[in-house]
Scaffold this motif. Structure first.
Motif, PDB file in Angstrom:
ATOM      1  N   UNK A  55      10.279-105.097 -47.388  1.00 56.75           N
ATOM      2  CA  UNK A  55      10.428-104.631 -46.442  1.00 56.75           C
ATOM      3  C   UNK A  55      10.678-103.384 -45.411  1.00 56.75           C
ATOM      4  N   UNK A  56       9.197-102.919 -45.293  1.00 55.68           N
ATOM      5  CA  UNK A  56       8.879-101.167 -45.965  1.00 55.68           C
ATOM      6  C   UNK A  56       9.044-100.854 -44.335  1.00 55.68           C
ATOM      7  N   UNK A 115      10.738-102.584 -55.208  1.00 58.76           N
ATOM      8  CA  UNK A 115      12.204-102.154 -54.563  1.00 58.76           C
ATOM      9  C   UNK A 115      12.533-103.142 -53.298  1.00 58.76           C
ATOM     10  N   UNK A 116      13.689-103.076 -53.323  1.00 58.43           N
ATOM     11  CA  UNK A 116      14.193-104.567 -52.015  1.00 58.43           C
ATOM     12  C   UNK A 116      15.163-103.581 -51.577  1.00 58.43           C
ATOM     13  N   UNK A 146      15.004-102.862 -57.542  1.00 61.75           N
ATOM     14  CA  UNK A 146      15.717-101.639 -57.126  1.00 61.75           C
ATOM     15  C   UNK A 146      16.296-102.309 -56.183  1.00 61.75           C
ATOM     16  N   UNK A 147      17.316-102.746 -55.666  1.00 61.16           N
ATOM     17  CA  UNK A 147      18.336-103.294 -54.914  1.00 61.16           C
ATOM     18  C   UNK A 147      19.165-102.631 -53.760  1.00 61.16           C
ATOM     19  N   UNK A 148      19.050-102.289 -52.648  1.00 56.32           N
ATOM     20  CA  UNK A 148      19.974-101.251 -52.262  1.00 56.32           C
ATOM     21  C   UNK A 148      19.846-101.965 -50.648  1.00 56.32           C
ATOM     22  N   UNK A 149      21.044-102.024 -50.457  1.00 50.98           N
ATOM     23  CA  UNK A 149      21.498-102.810 -49.582  1.00 50.98           C
ATOM     24  C   UNK A 149      23.232-102.172 -48.830  1.00 50.98           C
ATOM     25  N   UNK A 150      23.581-102.436 -47.190  1.00 52.74           N
ATOM     26  CA  UNK A 150      24.070-102.030 -46.802  1.00 52.74           C
ATOM     27  C   UNK A 150      25.606-103.013 -47.248  1.00 52.74           C
ATOM     28  N   UNK A 151      26.487-102.927 -47.653  1.00 50.40           N
ATOM     29  CA  UNK A 151      27.675-103.099 -47.513  1.00 50.40           C
ATOM     30  C   UNK A 151      28.818-103.801 -46.252  1.00 50.40           C
ATOM     31  N   UNK A 163      26.203-110.119 -51.397  1.00 53.60           N
ATOM     32  CA  UNK A 163      25.936-111.521 -51.919  1.00 53.60           C
ATOM     33  C   UNK A 163      24.496-111.046 -52.323  1.00 53.60           C
ATOM     34  N   UNK A 164      23.735-110.324 -51.690  1.00 49.85           N
ATOM     35  CA  UNK A 164      22.309-110.962 -51.792  1.00 49.85           C
ATOM     36  C   UNK A 164      22.291-110.013 -54.006  1.00 49.85           C
ATOM     37  N   UNK A 165      22.749-109.354 -53.572  1.00 47.68           N
ATOM     38  CA  UNK A 165      22.940-107.907 -55.133  1.00 47.68           C
ATOM     39  C   UNK A 165      22.968-108.732 -55.780  1.00 47.68           C
ATOM     40  N   UNK A 166      24.924-110.399 -56.024  1.00 43.44           N
ATOM     41  CA  UNK A 166      25.200-110.733 -56.690  1.00 43.44           C
ATOM     42  C   UNK A 166      23.983-111.773 -56.909  1.00 43.44           C
TER      43      UNK A 166
END
Length: 199
Positions: A55-56, A115-116, A146-151, A163-166
């Protein structure tokens, strides 16, 4: 999790980019700049032999990531985003940008960094589970994920960032049967980062 929500596919993103070449204001956003800086600081290990960015978008984070990778494969499902990223990254011989819709498309290579970032919640639970298996399989032993996401909740997204990270944390642990080791977490008011290592 709403099992009726479908993955937001390439047509959804191409429509977004047709209306606005920078739909999330990556170029100007102070929030994004700070988050990118934190992302790079969160990564251990100095330089990676082979990185994979899922997802660049327009390649802004890729231009920072390529400094930490001897080779970087950056992919996006949007034809428009891929074209924009290819222009931005054209001068860097260690970067390849491809159009790829995860999890149906997936590279054959192995990586020591994946990286996701801000992508997982666009997938349905079933597609994220499929992507998780492919990601785990593509990581070299000792490789970092490495996961990085808006919560905050976004109604049209199939999943939340948490939910993605869990879903990935569920495959991590001290047991040898778990493919991932959860190394560290950082939680900010609007996003979270989790770093894993392939067993």
């Amino acid at each position: 999790m709403d099992e009726n929500k479908k993955t937001l596919d390439a047509s959804y993103f191409n429509n977004l980019y047709t209306q606005n070449q920078d739909p999330w204001n990556f170029e100007e956003s102070e929030y994004e700049r700070k988050k990118y800086d934190q992302t790079m600081l969160f990564l251990p290990d100095g330089v990676y032999a082979s990185g994979f960015e899922i997802g660049c978008s327009n390649g802004l984070l890729s231009s920072m990531l390529r400094q930490r990778c001897q080779k970087l494969l950056a992919v996006d499902s949007s034809t428009i985003a891929v074209a924009n990223a290819q222009k931005r990254l054209a001068e860097y011989s260690n970067v390849t940008v491809r159009e790829m819709e995860i999890p149906n498309d997936f590279p054959d290579e192995k990586f020591d960094l994946i990286l996701l970032s801000e992508v997982g919640y666009f997938l349905s639970e079933a597609d994220l589970l499929a992507a998780r298996e492919k990601i785990n399989g593509a990581l070299l032993p000792g490789g970092k994920l490495l996961l990085v996401h808006w919560t905050p909740l976004v109604d049209e997204f199939p999943l939340t960032g948490d939910q993605v990270h869990e879903i990935f944390i569920n495959t991590s642990g001290d047991e040898m049967s778990k493919p991932l080791i959860h190394l560290k977490n950082q939680t900010e008011p609007q996003y979270r980062m989790d770093l894993f290592q392939r067993r």
